[in-house]
Design an enzyme around this catalytic site. Structure first.
Site, short mmCIF file in Angstrom:
data_model
loop_
_atom_site.label_atom_id
_atom_site.label_comp_id
_atom_site.label_asym_id
_atom_site.label_seq_id
_atom_site.Cartn_x
_atom_site.Cartn_y
_atom_site.Cartn_z
N ARG A 1 0.87 -1.34 -0.22
CA ARG A 1 -0.13 -0.36 -0.26
C ARG A 1 0.55 1.18 0.35
NH1 ARG A 1 -0.18 4.22 2.95
NH2 ARG A 1 0.35 2.93 5.16
N THR B 1 10.49 6.14 1.45
CA THR B 1 10.31 5.39 0.50
C THR B 1 10.00 5.33 -0.94
OG1 THR B 1 8.83 4.96 2.75
CG2 THR B 1 8.13 3.75 0.12
N GLU C 1 4.11 10.12 7.26
CA GLU C 1 2.83 11.00 7.39
C GLU C 1 2.14 11.88 8.33
OE1 GLU C 1 1.36 11.23 4.17
OE2 GLU C 1 2.81 9.59 3.23
C1 LIG Z 1 9.29 3.42 6.82
C2 LIG Z 1 9.18 4.79 6.93
C3 LIG Z 1 8.92 5.73 5.40
C4 LIG Z 1 8.92 6.45 5.25
N1 LIG Z 1 9.21 7.89 3.95
C5 LIG Z 1 8.37 8.43 4.00
C6 LIG Z 1 8.92 9.51 2.20
O1 LIG Z 1 8.46 8.58 1.65
N2 LIG Z 1 9.26 10.74 2.63
C7 LIG Z 1 9.29 11.97 3.46
O2 LIG Z 1 9.75 12.71 3.17
N3 LIG Z 1 9.27 10.99 4.48
C8 LIG Z 1 8.80 9.53 5.00
N4 LIG Z 1 9.38 8.89 5.73
C9 LIG Z 1 9.72 9.90 7.39
C10 LIG Z 1 8.19 10.50 8.35
O3 LIG Z 1 7.39 10.71 7.63
C11 LIG Z 1 9.35 11.13 9.40
O4 LIG Z 1 9.24 9.85 10.48
C12 LIG Z 1 8.01 11.18 10.82
O5 LIG Z 1 7.55 12.61 9.78
C13 LIG Z 1 8.68 11.66 11.83
O6 LIG Z 1 10.18 12.34 11.73
P1 LIG Z 1 10.76 11.81 12.99
O7 LIG Z 1 11.17 9.91 12.59
O8 LIG Z 1 11.94 12.20 12.27
O9 LIG Z 1 10.71 12.10 14.48
P2 LIG Z 1 10.23 12.84 14.77
O10 LIG Z 1 10.10 14.63 14.53
O11 LIG Z 1 11.89 13.79 15.81
O12 LIG Z 1 10.12 12.50 15.90
C14 LIG Z 1 10.12 12.57 17.55
C15 LIG Z 1 9.04 12.02 17.92
O13 LIG Z 1 8.43 13.84 18.72
C16 LIG Z 1 7.66 14.02 19.06
N5 LIG Z 1 6.97 15.63 18.88
C17 LIG Z 1 7.96 16.20 17.73
N6 LIG Z 1 7.58 17.28 17.78
C18 LIG Z 1 6.29 17.60 18.47
C19 LIG Z 1 5.71 19.10 19.15
N7 LIG Z 1 5.32 19.65 18.32
N8 LIG Z 1 5.26 18.21 20.56
C20 LIG Z 1 4.91 16.84 20.39
N9 LIG Z 1 5.68 16.37 20.09
C21 LIG Z 1 6.74 16.09 18.98
C22 LIG Z 1 6.91 12.68 17.52
O14 LIG Z 1 5.35 12.62 17.66
C23 LIG Z 1 7.69 11.93 17.94
O15 LIG Z 1 6.92 11.53 18.56
C24 LIG Z 1 9.25 8.03 6.18
C25 LIG Z 1 9.16 7.42 7.54
C26 LIG Z 1 9.69 6.10 7.73
C27 LIG Z 1 9.22 5.62 9.36
#
Ligand SMILES: Cc1cc2nc3c(=O)[nH]c(=O)nc-3n(C[C@H](O)[C@H](O)[C@H](O)COP(=O)(O)OP(=O)(O)OC[C@H]3O[C@@H](n4cnc5c(N)ncnc54)[C@H](O)[C@@H]3O)c2cc1C
Length: 392
Positions: A95, A169, A368
């Site tokens: 998906r 991805t 997302e």
């Molecule tokens: C398998 C996979 C595929 C992906 N595919 C894509 C893709 O195709 N393209 C793309 O661009 N990205 C992609 N992503 C990235 C994904 O969108 C990000 O991982 C996501 O946006 C979260 O960012 P981060 O992992 O840096 O976590 P962070 O932003 O560092 O967050 C870490 C934690 O802190 C919390 N947090 C952050 N800010 C706040 C706030 N203001 N208040 C409260 N809590 C907060 C978050 O909710 C989370 O629990 C993918 C991720 C995965 C795991």
């Protein structure tokens, strides 16, 4: 009195679908049964996904299926949602492939691209000949993509891109990356074909979630692109955020597919696994788990259909999609975890689909927009106050 409702369509939601929607749903369900389910445990275990799958998905009309023209099927949003649900009942990786291709890579080209860009890329992306990816997240900017460091600057008639995108991805298998970069004119989208000098990818290894999906880093080092590589019709974070909104609608549906697969597996197991001389489905605690799963699966599927109908009417707002994503992924994960307990020790093996879905849903909870960010979006909609800042 009519017969007892079916466990997987307890509220007779089927009757709310048109004939065409049911046909699309059934076609995708058969494809998943024949082509995905026999192979998926192996793909997940080996951390691979066959490239030919793209063309098979294209032949079914599933790539960019909700877009109009340029070889795309042009279905309604509900049909696209139903396809996402059935695909994710197979595996979230499949998906995700379809979501990224259609909603994150093809959608921005269709919505914001020039006529030449649309003609060059969309027909081949619809058939799966060209695979796309969407580069927004960076190593230091996930939930706050507006802080991105990746930059694009003019150099004569060309653009020069520098920066790193993370967790992308399909990155390693993509023929075309849609990369969002900071310019002096705000954030803009760039079409970066594989093989462009200064552009490389590195796959992220050792994932324990979404294993049947390639996730990669995109590295841009003095990556030179022609002046017409930019998407002309959008500036600012509105561009990438509108793509995410498209893809999130698919997730609202897809999560219920993973949940349904876990529920079916647990129900089947509960009826046949005997302990203390009777099927475990005869114990009240097991029935309570199954009943709770049924309630959330039914509510979540109705919610997806409601949001899909609103999208087709053009009235769906992004906050409402956030509500759907927050609820349906959270509840799908709850269903997967509960199903896992019903399967006992068998629940931790790939002989059953449950732990695979459970691990996959951990990624869906994060990508997302994390569940925390969607909670804050709802908080902002309710109070008028943002508990997180998002600048353009
Ligand atoms: C398998 C996979 C595929 C992906 N595919 C894509 C893709 O195709 N393209 C793309 O661009 N990205 C992609 N992503 C990235 C994904 O969108 C990000 O991982 C996501 O946006 C979260 O960012 P981060 O992992 O840096 O976590 P962070 O932003 O560092 O967050 C870490 C934690 O802190 C919390 N947090 C952050 N800010 C706040 C706030 N203001 N208040 C409260 N809590 C907060 C978050 O909710 C989370 O629990 C993918 C991720 C995965 C795991």
């Amino acid at each position: 009195m009519s017969a007892t409702p079916s466990p997987t369509d307890f509220l007779a939601i089927d009757r709310l679908l048109s004939e065409e929607e049911r046909l699309i749903r059934d076609t995708v369900r058969s494809f998943v049964t024949d082509k995905i389910l026999p192979e998926i445990a192996g793909w997940f275990e080996r951390g691979e996904v066959p490239r030919e799958l793209a063309k098979e998905l294209g032949a079914l009309g599933l790539l960019g299926m909700h877009l109009e023209g340029y070889g795309c099927a042009g279905t309604n949003a509900v049909s696209y949602g139903l396809a996402c649900l059935e695909l994710e009942a197979g595996d979230t990786g499949v998906r995700s492939f379809v979501s990224v291709q259609g909603s994150l890579a093809m959608f921005p080209i269709r919505r914001y691209g020039s006529e030449e860009q649309k003609r060059e890329w969309l027909p081949r992306m619809a058939t799966g000949e060209v695979i796309g990816c969407f580069g927004l997240t960076e190593p230091d900017f996930g939930s706050n993509p507006a802080g991105m460091r990746t930059s694009a600057r003019r150099d004569g008639p060309d653009w020069l891109l520098d920066g790193t995108k993370m967790w992308i991805t399909n990155g390693g298998i993509a023929d075309l990356a849609v990369v969002w970069a900071r310019t002096e004119d705000g954030v803009r989208g760039f079409l970066v074909p594989r093989g462009t000098p200064g552009f490389s990818t590195r796959d992220i290894e050792r994932k324990l979630s979404l294993r049947a999906s390639v996730t990669s880093e995109l590295i841009l080092e003095g990556c030179r692109l022609p002046g017409d590589a930019v998407l002309p019709e959008v500036r600012g974070m509105r561009g990438p955020l509108s793509c995410l909104n498209e893809a999130r609608h698919g997730i609202v549906w897809g999560a219920m597919g993973a949940a349904r697969a876990c529920f079916e597996s647990a129900l089947d197991y509960a009826k046949t696994r005997v302990q203390f001389d009777r099927p475990i489905g005869g114990f009240q605690l097991t029935q309570a788990k199954l009943a709770d799963m049924l309630v959330e699966l039914s509510k979540g599927t109705l919610l997806a259909l409601h949001l899909g109908r609103m999208k087709d009417q053009g009235t769906l707002r992004s906050e409402q999609v956030s509500l759907g994503k927050l609820n349906n992924v959270r509840e799908a994960l709850g269903i997967a975890r509960s199903a896992r307990t019903i399967l006992g020790a068998n629940g931790v093996t790939l002989e059953y689909p449950v732990i695979r879905h459970m691990n996959n849903l951990e990624s869906v909870l994060t990508y997302e927009g994390t569940s925390e960010i969607h909670t804050l979006i709802l908080g902002q909609a309710l109070t008028g106050m943002s508990a997180f800042s998002q600048s353009d």
